[in-house]
Design a protein around this motif. Structure first.
Motif, PDB file in Angstrom:
ATOM      1  N   UNK A   2       0.839  -1.204   0.000  1.00 53.03           N
ATOM      2  CA  UNK A   2       0.000   0.000   0.000  1.00 53.03           C
ATOM      3  C   UNK A   2       0.871   1.252   0.000  1.00 53.03           C
ATOM      4  N   UNK A   3       1.872   1.276   0.887  1.00 53.69           N
ATOM      5  CA  UNK A   3       2.744   2.448   0.952  1.00 53.69           C
ATOM      6  C   UNK A   3       3.591   2.580  -0.305  1.00 53.69           C
ATOM      7  N   UNK A   4       3.907   1.457  -0.925  1.00 50.27           N
ATOM      8  CA  UNK A   4       4.623   1.504  -2.196  1.00 50.27           C
ATOM      9  C   UNK A   4       3.788   2.184  -3.274  1.00 50.27           C
ATOM     10  N   UNK A   5       2.487   1.912  -3.283  1.00 46.00           N
ATOM     11  CA  UNK A   5       1.595   2.569  -4.240  1.00 46.00           C
ATOM     12  C   UNK A   5       1.465   4.059  -3.937  1.00 46.00           C
ATOM     13  N   UNK A   6       1.405   4.408  -2.656  1.00 48.06           N
ATOM     14  CA  UNK A   6       1.358   5.822  -2.267  1.00 48.06           C
ATOM     15  C   UNK A   6       2.645   6.518  -2.698  1.00 48.06           C
ATOM     16  N   UNK A   7       3.781   5.857  -2.475  1.00 49.33           N
ATOM     17  CA  UNK A   7       5.067   6.433  -2.882  1.00 49.33           C
ATOM     18  C   UNK A   7       5.139   6.599  -4.393  1.00 49.33           C
ATOM     19  N   UNK A   8       4.649   5.604  -5.115  1.00 53.50           N
ATOM     20  CA  UNK A   8       4.665   5.692  -6.581  1.00 53.50           C
ATOM     21  C   UNK A   8       3.794   6.854  -7.051  1.00 53.50           C
TER      22      UNK A   8
END
Length: 174
Positions: free
Chosen positions: A11-17
């Protein structure tokens, strides 16, 4: 715990992306605004009064969003000389102390940025016609993301999972 951390990391990876894409779009848009301003000023002998303040606001967004993603990915500035001579356990402690300091900094950015935004809420930026709070929103959002990503790094380290390029564990295959 590792399953939960894997889900949170996704989830945080998607937010970072998304933050990185927004930062890139802001950089591109700022470049367009400044190019248009230069063209209008030197070729058309007229000026776009809104271009400079809009570009500065965009610059705040791409700087703070990019910095938050840099923290998550482990690309922020650091002083690594001592780490080459320390055993792995000591490195992990220093990484965690660094992440705690960054977390505190992110909380401060979000808190004081929100105070600045609230104080400028009723001020209208004359060239853009929008609230002066917009000037400080990148601080708030960037501070929240910085805090979130630093806490993620601490939780991943506590769970024995890799935390990007720092090398406290080998990165997982993508």
């Amino acid at each position: 715990m590792k399953n939960l951390m894997t889900t949170v990391a996704l989830v945080l990876g998607q937010i970072a992306k998304a933050a990185l894409w927004l930062a890139g779009a802001g950089l591109l848009l700022m470049t367009v605004f400044i190019t248009a301003q230069v063209f209008m000023r030197y070729v058309m002998n007229s000026s776009l009064v809104w271009s400079e303040p809009a570009a500065v606001i965009l610059m705040g967004w791409f700087i703070f969003l990019g910095a938050a993603v840099g923290i998550r990915e482990g690309y922020h500035l650091s002083f690594d000389v001592l780490l080459y001579f320390l055993p792995k356990g000591a490195k992990l402690w220093l990484y965690s102390i660094s992440d705690l300091v960054v977390t505190a900094f992110g909380v401060g950015m979000a808190w004081y940025g929100s105070q600045l935004a609230l104080s400028a809420w009723d001020v209208k930026l004359p060239s853009l016609g929008i609230s002066g709070a917009v000037d400080f929103m990148p601080l708030v959002v960037g501070g929240c993301l910085l805090t979130l990503f630093s806490l993620e790094r601490l939780a991943r380290r506590a769970a024995g999972l890799p935390t990007a390029r720092f090398g406290d564990a080998e990165p997982e295959a993508a």
